[in-house]
Each structure stands twice: as structure tokens, then as C-alpha cells.
Scaffold this motif. Structure first.
Motif, PDB file in Angstrom:
ATOM      1  N   MET A   1       0.856  -1.177   0.000  1.00 52.47           N
ATOM      2  CA  MET A   1       0.000   0.000   0.000  1.00 52.47           C
ATOM      3  C   MET A   1       0.894   1.229   0.000  1.00 52.47           C
ATOM      4  SD  MET A   1      -3.042   0.962   2.618  1.00 52.47           S
ATOM      5  CE  MET A   1      -2.051   0.904   4.078  1.00 52.47           C
ATOM      6  N   ASP A   2       0.957   1.967  -1.113  1.00 56.58           N
ATOM      7  CA  ASP A   2       1.787   3.159  -1.198  1.00 56.58           C
ATOM      8  C   ASP A   2       1.182   4.065  -2.235  1.00 56.58           C
ATOM      9  OD1 ASP A   2       3.709   5.063  -1.441  1.00 56.58           O
ATOM     10  OD2 ASP A   2       5.381   3.663  -1.198  1.00 56.58           O
ATOM     11  N   MET A   3       0.703   5.247  -1.820  1.00 55.64           N
ATOM     12  CA  MET A   3      -0.029   6.130  -2.704  1.00 55.64           C
ATOM     13  C   MET A   3       0.854   7.162  -3.377  1.00 55.64           C
ATOM     14  SD  MET A   3      -2.871   4.721  -2.106  1.00 55.64           S
ATOM     15  CE  MET A   3      -3.861   5.770  -3.151  1.00 55.64           C
ATOM     16  N   GLU A   4       2.187   7.022  -3.272  1.00 57.93           N
ATOM     17  CA  GLU A   4       3.095   8.024  -3.816  1.00 57.93           C
ATOM     18  C   GLU A   4       2.817   8.278  -5.289  1.00 57.93           C
ATOM     19  OE1 GLU A   4       6.598   9.325  -2.866  1.00 57.93           O
ATOM     20  OE2 GLU A   4       5.658   9.554  -0.926  1.00 57.93           O
ATOM     21  N   GLY A   5       2.478   7.223  -5.996  1.00 54.93           N
ATOM     22  CA  GLY A   5       2.296   7.382  -7.429  1.00 54.93           C
ATOM     23  C   GLY A   5       0.868   7.697  -7.819  1.00 54.93           C
ATOM     24  N   THR A   6       0.027   8.083  -6.866  1.00 55.66           N
ATOM     25  CA  THR A   6      -1.380   8.366  -7.159  1.00 55.66           C
ATOM     26  C   THR A   6      -1.505   9.486  -8.198  1.00 55.66           C
ATOM     27  OG1 THR A   6      -1.988   7.731  -4.931  1.00 55.66           O
ATOM     28  CG2 THR A   6      -3.582   9.015  -6.176  1.00 55.66           C
ATOM     29  N   THR A   7      -2.336   9.279  -9.202  1.00 51.93           N
ATOM     30  CA  THR A   7      -2.570  10.310 -10.222  1.00 51.93           C
ATOM     31  C   THR A   7      -4.014  10.747 -10.169  1.00 51.93           C
ATOM     32  OG1 THR A   7      -3.058   8.616 -11.862  1.00 51.93           O
ATOM     33  CG2 THR A   7      -0.782   9.385 -11.742  1.00 51.93           C
ATOM     34  N   GLY A  73       3.313   6.283   2.962  1.00 49.31           N
ATOM     35  CA  GLY A  73       3.488   7.656   3.389  1.00 49.31           C
ATOM     36  C   GLY A  73       2.317   8.131   4.225  1.00 49.31           C
ATOM     37  N   PRO A  74       2.187   9.459   4.402  1.00 49.28           N
ATOM     38  CA  PRO A  74       1.119  10.000   5.254  1.00 49.28           C
ATOM     39  C   PRO A  74      -0.295   9.589   4.845  1.00 49.28           C
ATOM     40  CG  PRO A  74       2.786  11.673   4.859  1.00 49.28           C
ATOM     41  CD  PRO A  74       3.152  10.510   3.987  1.00 49.28           C
ATOM     42  N   ILE A  75      -0.602   9.590   3.531  1.00 47.69           N
ATOM     43  CA  ILE A  75      -1.958   9.211   3.114  1.00 47.69           C
ATOM     44  C   ILE A  75      -2.247   7.761   3.474  1.00 47.69           C
ATOM     45  CG2 ILE A  75      -3.529   8.928   1.153  1.00 47.69           C
ATOM     46  CD1 ILE A  75      -2.094  11.251  -0.210  1.00 47.69           C
ATOM     47  N   ASP A  76      -1.303   6.881   3.177  1.00 44.92           N
ATOM     48  CA  ASP A  76      -1.472   5.471   3.531  1.00 44.92           C
ATOM     49  C   ASP A  76      -1.676   5.306   5.032  1.00 44.92           C
ATOM     50  OD1 ASP A  76      -0.872   4.443   0.864  1.00 44.92           O
ATOM     51  OD2 ASP A  76       1.164   5.115   1.264  1.00 44.92           O
ATOM     52  N   PHE A  77      -0.896   6.078   5.799  1.00 49.04           N
ATOM     53  CA  PHE A  77      -0.955   5.979   7.257  1.00 49.04           C
ATOM     54  C   PHE A  77      -2.348   6.326   7.772  1.00 49.04           C
ATOM     55  CE2 PHE A  77      -0.292   7.746  11.550  1.00 49.04           C
ATOM     56  CZ  PHE A  77       0.272   6.629  12.148  1.00 49.04           C
ATOM     57  N   VAL A  78      -2.898   7.435   7.300  1.00 45.21           N
ATOM     58  CA  VAL A  78      -4.231   7.847   7.758  1.00 45.21           C
ATOM     59  C   VAL A  78      -5.292   6.849   7.293  1.00 45.21           C
ATOM     60  CG1 VAL A  78      -5.997   9.643   7.588  1.00 45.21           C
ATOM     61  CG2 VAL A  78      -3.598  10.271   7.885  1.00 45.21           C
ATOM     62  N   MET A  79      -5.161   6.347   6.069  1.00 50.13           N
ATOM     63  CA  MET A  79      -6.118   5.349   5.582  1.00 50.13           C
ATOM     64  C   MET A  79      -6.104   4.100   6.459  1.00 50.13           C
ATOM     65  SD  MET A  79      -5.560   5.654   1.444  1.00 50.13           S
ATOM     66  CE  MET A  79      -6.683   4.304   1.067  1.00 50.13           C
ATOM     67  N   GLN A  80      -4.916   3.663   6.857  1.00 49.73           N
ATOM     68  CA  GLN A  80      -4.808   2.433   7.635  1.00 49.73           C
ATOM     69  C   GLN A  80      -5.207   2.628   9.095  1.00 49.73           C
ATOM     70  OE1 GLN A  80      -1.026   0.429   7.454  1.00 49.73           O
ATOM     71  NE2 GLN A  80      -1.590  -1.084   8.993  1.00 49.73           N
ATOM     72  N   PHE A  81      -4.651   3.648   9.749  1.00 51.38           N
ATOM     73  CA  PHE A  81      -4.817   3.763  11.199  1.00 51.38           C
ATOM     74  C   PHE A  81      -5.998   4.635  11.618  1.00 51.38           C
ATOM     75  CE2 PHE A  81      -0.530   2.231  10.683  1.00 51.38           C
ATOM     76  CZ  PHE A  81      -0.439   1.284  11.689  1.00 51.38           C
ATOM     77  N   TRP A  82      -6.541   5.402  10.684  1.00 52.97           N
ATOM     78  CA  TRP A  82      -7.779   6.138  10.965  1.00 52.97           C
ATOM     79  C   TRP A  82      -8.967   5.490  10.248  1.00 52.97           C
ATOM     80  CZ3 TRP A  82      -3.446   8.229  12.495  1.00 52.97           C
ATOM     81  CH2 TRP A  82      -3.462   9.221  13.478  1.00 52.97           C
ATOM     82  N   ASN A  83      -8.678   4.428   9.512  1.00 57.12           N
ATOM     83  CA  ASN A  83      -9.718   3.682   8.802  1.00 57.12           C
ATOM     84  C   ASN A  83     -10.529   4.594   7.876  1.00 57.12           C
ATOM     85  OD1 ASN A  83     -11.043   1.307   8.120  1.00 57.12           O
ATOM     86  ND2 ASN A  83     -12.622   1.588   9.688  1.00 57.12           N
ATOM     87  N   MET A  84      -9.814   5.437   7.104  1.00 60.20           N
ATOM     88  CA  MET A  84     -10.469   6.373   6.196  1.00 60.20           C
ATOM     89  C   MET A  84     -10.264   5.948   4.750  1.00 60.20           C
ATOM     90  SD  MET A  84      -9.596  10.192   7.639  1.00 60.20           S
ATOM     91  CE  MET A  84     -10.096  10.748   9.267  1.00 60.20           C
ATOM     92  N   GLU A  85     -11.207   6.293   3.901  1.00 58.84           N
ATOM     93  CA  GLU A  85     -11.001   6.097   2.469  1.00 58.84           C
ATOM     94  C   GLU A  85     -10.047   7.186   1.972  1.00 58.84           C
ATOM     95  OE1 GLU A  85     -14.855   8.599   0.859  1.00 58.84           O
ATOM     96  OE2 GLU A  85     -14.861   6.422   0.735  1.00 58.84           O
ATOM     97  N   PHE A  86      -9.566   7.012   0.733  1.00 60.69           N
ATOM     98  CA  PHE A  86      -8.527   7.883   0.189  1.00 60.69           C
ATOM     99  C   PHE A  86      -8.907   9.371   0.233  1.00 60.69           C
ATOM    100  CE2 PHE A  86      -6.697  10.048  -3.547  1.00 60.69           C
ATOM    101  CZ  PHE A  86      -5.354   9.950  -3.224  1.00 60.69           C
ATOM    102  N   LYS A  87     -10.100   9.722  -0.248  1.00 59.69           N
ATOM    103  CA  LYS A  87     -10.496  11.132  -0.316  1.00 59.69           C
ATOM    104  C   LYS A  87     -10.520  11.775   1.072  1.00 59.69           C
ATOM    105  CE  LYS A  87     -13.513  10.354  -4.333  1.00 59.69           C
ATOM    106  NZ  LYS A  87     -14.905  10.412  -4.815  1.00 59.69           N
TER     107      LYS A  87
END
Length: 333
Positions: A1-7, A73-87
């Protein structure tokens, strides 16, 4: 899980620049601001206490979580540990007023050497702490000091040492003895793939999280009238099996592995919601892995949070039964 390359996707409410800015929020500052208690996890990383082997890396603004084998990175971290979707994770990070991560130029990789802290003139404080506060059997403390796997530094800390097969120091972990100022730290250049090891002579190894847990298990064995020197005991120093893999390479006669990892039954995420039982989830993953490798592998779960908690609870039971005159030494290991 790594959103660095998100477009940018069709209908995505954020621009590429906004997504990039969210992923540049300083992850260590973000973790601290959300209540994570961070301690030294080596030259490159900070370790988050009671989070299932969670490490934040200073040089790339990333994290790695040993219990779930996830990173990002930070987005992945919040998605995993705050149980949030990407947006929602992107929006949450953009709303934070934390500084952006500023990458530094990559230094030439150092080939440093582990240096043990200087020994104190005597080890009385460490002996007092381990025996009277942690409940470890004096014989076990004395034996490990004699083997140079345990000593006291000049600051009064417990120093736990791991060696390679040729007797060279490879791992060193410090544990504070001052109850009012908890302290735990690995020495620079310490290699966690070399375990703290209580040597046995059987084909069985007990795998614990910390040196004090390994010593606690040996003490419980002795209290149960078992020979504590029969079985091997190692500590992982985290929830990675690197130390176990190296141990098994050095001891090819091992046939049985007992995973006695922490029972994080009351673990919570930073928002207070229930978190997985990190120690037991790791144990379950390890059992599956090592069964597939041909080892007899089982899970043993502490009744309390960890093995030292079990030992202290047992001492308390013994004390109360002695007072009442109804002593019973039955222990299940």
C-alpha cells in the motif's frame, strides 16, 4: 500500500498538487500531534510504543508496520490507522496545519559499529529492579550477567546484549530502571536480527517480544519446578521475525517454536476505537509461516498483557496464598 504514485482520476476532488502536498505532511510531527509516543528505534527511525511494531523513518517520511507488514506515506498511514477512504484521508491531512516534510540530501551510508555503553562499577540497581520490581529469579539474573548478556550502565539502565555465533556483539537494548521516568532504547548500529538469547539444549524455542519477557518465562518455568535451562528463549525486540530466522540458521536442530507474544487485547487506535491485538495477530501469522517451513509451531498467550505481567500476577497469588495458608504452585506454561 503506497499512494506516492497516485494520479488524478476522473471526478477526483483533489488536484495532483494537493495530493502531493497531503503526502508531504511531516509524518513524524503528525504522529506526535495525534498522541503517538515515539522513542528511538535506531539511527533512521522512531518507534511508536504499543502500536504493533510501528516505525517512522526520518529520511523518507514513510512508516512500516511489522504486525501487518504494511508501509507507505502519510496518506497510507491515515487510511490504515484512521480507517479512512482515500479522499477523506487527503482532506484530513490538508486540513492539518503541520509543517511539510523537508527532505535532506542523502548522506553517504555510514558503516558504523555498535559500541556498548560503559559499565557501572556495580550492577546493584539493575539487580534490584529485575528481581524486586520485575520479579525475575535471582539465579537467572546472575547467570545472564555472568554470560555478559546483561549489565548496568553508568546511568543505571539495564543493558541487554545479543551476540553472533562467534561471540561478537551485534545487538544492544537499554531499559530504564527509574519507575518515574520510563526509558527504552536500542543503541545506534544495533541489529535486531541478532536476538537476546537465553541458551537451552532442547529442540524447542520460546519466542518472546522483549528480554524481560524471556527472563520472566524462564522464572515461571523455575517456579513450576522445571529446569529453566532446558529450552531456548529469544526476544525479537519488536514484532519482526528477523531474529528468529537468524536464530534458526544458527540452531538447525530446533524442531518446535512456541510464540509467546504480547496479548494486546486492550489496544486502541489514536481515536480511541478498538485496534487489533497486534501481538496475537503477529503470532498467528508467524505460526502459519513456520508450519509451512516444517516446524512444529504453536501459540501461547499471556493471561495479562505480557509474560512479565503474568509473572507479577503469579507472585501476587503466591503472596496472598501464603498469607492465607493455602499455597498451590500449579503453573501452566
Amino acid at each position: 500500500m503506497d499512494m506516492e504514485g497516485t494520479t488524478m482520476k476522473k471526478g477526483m476532488p483533489f488536484s495532483k498538487e494537493q495530493i502531493s502536498r497531503a503526502n508531504r505532511v511531516n509524518l513524524i510531527d503528525f504522529a506526535k500531534s495525534n498522541g503517538y509516543i515515539l522513542e528511538n528505534g535506531g539511527r533512521r527511525a522512531l518507534h511508536a510504543k504499543q502500536s504493533g511494531g510501528l516505525y517512522f523513518f526520518k529520511d523518507n517520511n514513510k512508516y512500516y508496520h511489522f504486525s501487518t507488514d504494511t508501509h507507505g506515506g502519510p496518506i497510507d498511514f491515515v487510511m490504515q490507522f484512521w480507517n479512512m477512504e482515500f479522499k477523506k484521508a487527503v482532506a484530513y491531512l490538508l486540513e492539518s496545519e503541520l509543517p511539510q516534510y523537508q527532505p535532506t540530501s542523502q548522506p553517504v551510508k555510514e558503516q558504523g559499529q555498535l559500541v556498548l555503553p560503559e559499565k557501572a562499577p556495580n550492577f546493584r540497581r539493575v539487580a534490584w529492579y529485575l528481581i524486586h520490581v520485575r520479579g525475575i529469579d535471582p539465579e537467572i539474573v546472575s547467570c545472564l550477567m555472568h554470560e555478559k548478556k546483561l549489565y548496568q550502565d553508568k546511568s543505571g539502565n539495564c543493558v541487554f546484549v545479543g551476540y553472533d555465533h562467534e561471540g561478537m556483539v551485534k545487538y544492544c537494548s537499554l531499559r530504564g530502571t527509574r519507575l518515574e521516568h520510563p526509558f527504552k532504547q536500542d543503541r545506534p548500529y544495533s541489529d535486531k536480527s541478532y536476538p537476546f538469547h537465553i541458551v537451552g539444549n532442547s529442540h524447542k524455542v520460546y519466542v518472546c517480544e522483549s528480554p524481560i519477557d524471556a527472563m520472566s518465562h524462564a522464572t515461571l518455568a523455575k517456579l513450576a519446578s522445571q529446569d529453566w535451562k532446558t529450552d531456548h528463549r529469544i526476544s525479537l525486540g519488536c514484532l519482526s521475525d528477523q531474529a528468529l530466522k537468524r536464530f534458526l540458521h544458527y540452531y538447525p536442530n530446533i524442531a518446535e517454536i512456541v510464540f509467546f507474544l504480547d496479548n494486546d487485547k486492550d489496544a486502541t487506535f489514536q481515536n480511541g476505537s478498538p485496534a487489533p491485538n497486534w501481538g496475537q495477530e503477529a503470532a498467528l501469522n508467524f505460526v502459519k509461516k513456520y508450519l509451512d517451513l516444517g516446524y512444529t509451531s504453536v501459540i501461547a498467550t499471556p493471561v495479562t498483557e505480557d509474560l512479565n505481567g503474568d509473572l507479577l500476577a503469579y507472585h501476587n497469588i503466591i503472596h496472598n496464598k501464603e498469607r492465607c495458608g493455602t499455597l498451590d504452585y500449579g503453573i501452566e506454561l
